[in-house]
Design an enzyme around this catalytic site. Structure first.
Site, short mmCIF file in Angstrom:
data_model
loop_
_atom_site.label_atom_id
_atom_site.label_comp_id
_atom_site.label_asym_id
_atom_site.label_seq_id
_atom_site.Cartn_x
_atom_site.Cartn_y
_atom_site.Cartn_z
N GLU A 94 10.59 -28.69 27.82
CA GLU A 94 11.92 -28.28 28.24
C GLU A 94 12.03 -28.06 29.75
O GLU A 94 13.13 -27.86 30.27
CB GLU A 94 12.33 -27.02 27.48
CG GLU A 94 12.59 -27.29 26.01
CD GLU A 94 12.95 -26.05 25.21
OE1 GLU A 94 12.68 -24.94 25.70
OE2 GLU A 94 13.49 -26.20 24.10
N GLU A 125 -8.43 -26.96 15.42
CA GLU A 125 -8.43 -25.68 16.14
C GLU A 125 -9.83 -25.12 16.32
O GLU A 125 -10.07 -24.28 17.19
CB GLU A 125 -7.54 -24.67 15.44
CG GLU A 125 -8.11 -24.07 14.17
CD GLU A 125 -7.28 -22.86 13.71
OE1 GLU A 125 -7.85 -21.78 13.63
OE2 GLU A 125 -6.07 -23.03 13.44
#
Length: 311
Positions: A94, A125
């Protein structure tokens, strides 16, 4: 606190984490009316901003350090797994439309790569090697910042990213939602926003995810304010890539200058639609090329360019 591959040890480790704690008073939540569950969730979410408020000094110190390095050309790099990784990618994605940054300036990396944005990538992960490979591809410099994000504060991918970044001399930030986390300990700036146990046991996309989103909003937004990407509270570096943003651009110029529609259109036409340049054209009474030169000489800071122009 270190990660372990022994399931029994891992279970014991998780049981020590606030974000994984079981709340017996909510054991019958599935039998409640929908409105009551919604009220419970809303009440829980209302506590997150207070938890963030307790860490504002640490957040502000981290932002100042990030802005200093980005002012020298450094990058802001978010790294995490699962929800934490997705939130980092979201915040990074963004920045170009909001602040007209180059996509390489704010980067979001998620364990397992782009596929992990929409599906679970098995074991990603837990992989320290993935973190190392992802950072090797970026060729870190001391002006870069790496933000490891992990609700638990124990995710090996995030911890390894911070450890490697620190070895290269880059600035490091560890964002977690548990106290005394390995991630915060590994980073130069540890930010631990303790939101408490989740409504659904261990579902850290809830309060922990909200807390992480709030902190990431601060890291990127306030850094961009410090870098002169705004004029007051106006997004003067907004990239007008669609009709809505073009309309917003005109409105921003109007709010900053008080000019009428005709003058705004002339200024935007003279500056190829660049909002910051158009504001300078109107307020300083200069032409488009002069506005561009003044902004370049002022490091893109509109207030400094106005001062240089005598506006």
């Amino acid at each position: 606190m270190t990660s372990t591959s022994n399931p029994r040890d891992l279970r014991a480790e998780l049981e020590t984490l606030t974000t994984e704690a079981f709340r017996p008073e909510l054991a019958g939540i599935d039998q409640l009316p929908t409105l009551d569950i919604a009220r419970l969730m809303n009440t829980e979410d209302a506590t997150v901003a207070t938890a963030v408020a307790h860490r504002l000094h640490e957040i502000a110190a981290a932002i100042d350090a990030v802005a200093e390095r980005m002012g020298r050309g450094g990058r802001l790099i978010y790294m995490g797994a699962g929800t934490a990784g997705r939130l980092g990618v979201l915040d990074a994605s963004e920045c170009p439309p909001t602040f007209n940054t180059d996509p390489s300036q704010v980067v979001g990396l998620i364990a397992g790569g782009p596929d992990a944005l929409v599906t679970s990538v098995e074991g990603a992960e837990d992989s320290r090697d993935l973190a190392q490979a992802d950072l090797d591809a970026l060729t870190l410099t001391p002006d870069d910042t790496v933000v490891g994000i992990s609700a638990s504060g124990r995710t090996p991918y995030a911890i390894a990213a911070v450890e490697q970044a620190r070895r290269t001399g880059a600035l490091t930030i560890g964002l977690s939602c548990n106290e005394h986390s390995a991630l915060a300990a590994a980073a130069e700036h540890g930010i631990e926003v303790v939101v408490g146990p989740e409504l659904l046991t261990g579902s850290t996309r809830l309060k922990a995810g909200t807390a992480q989103k709030l902190v990431l909003n601060m890291l990127s937004t306030i850094t961009m304010i410090r870098l002169g990407k705004t004029y007051g509270n106006l997004m003067v570096d907004v990239r007008a890539s669609n009709e809505k943003l073009r309309a917003r651009s005109r409105r921003i110029v109007a709010l900053a200058t008080g000019a009428d529609d005709a003058e705004i259109e002339r200024a935007l036409a003279a500056t190829d639609g660049e909002v910051k340049n158009a504001i300078l054209v109107v307020l300083a009474g200069v032409d488009g090329p002069t506005a561009a030169r003044l902004l370049e000489e002022s490091g893109g800071r509109l207030r400094a360019a106005l001062a240089a122009a005598g506006g």
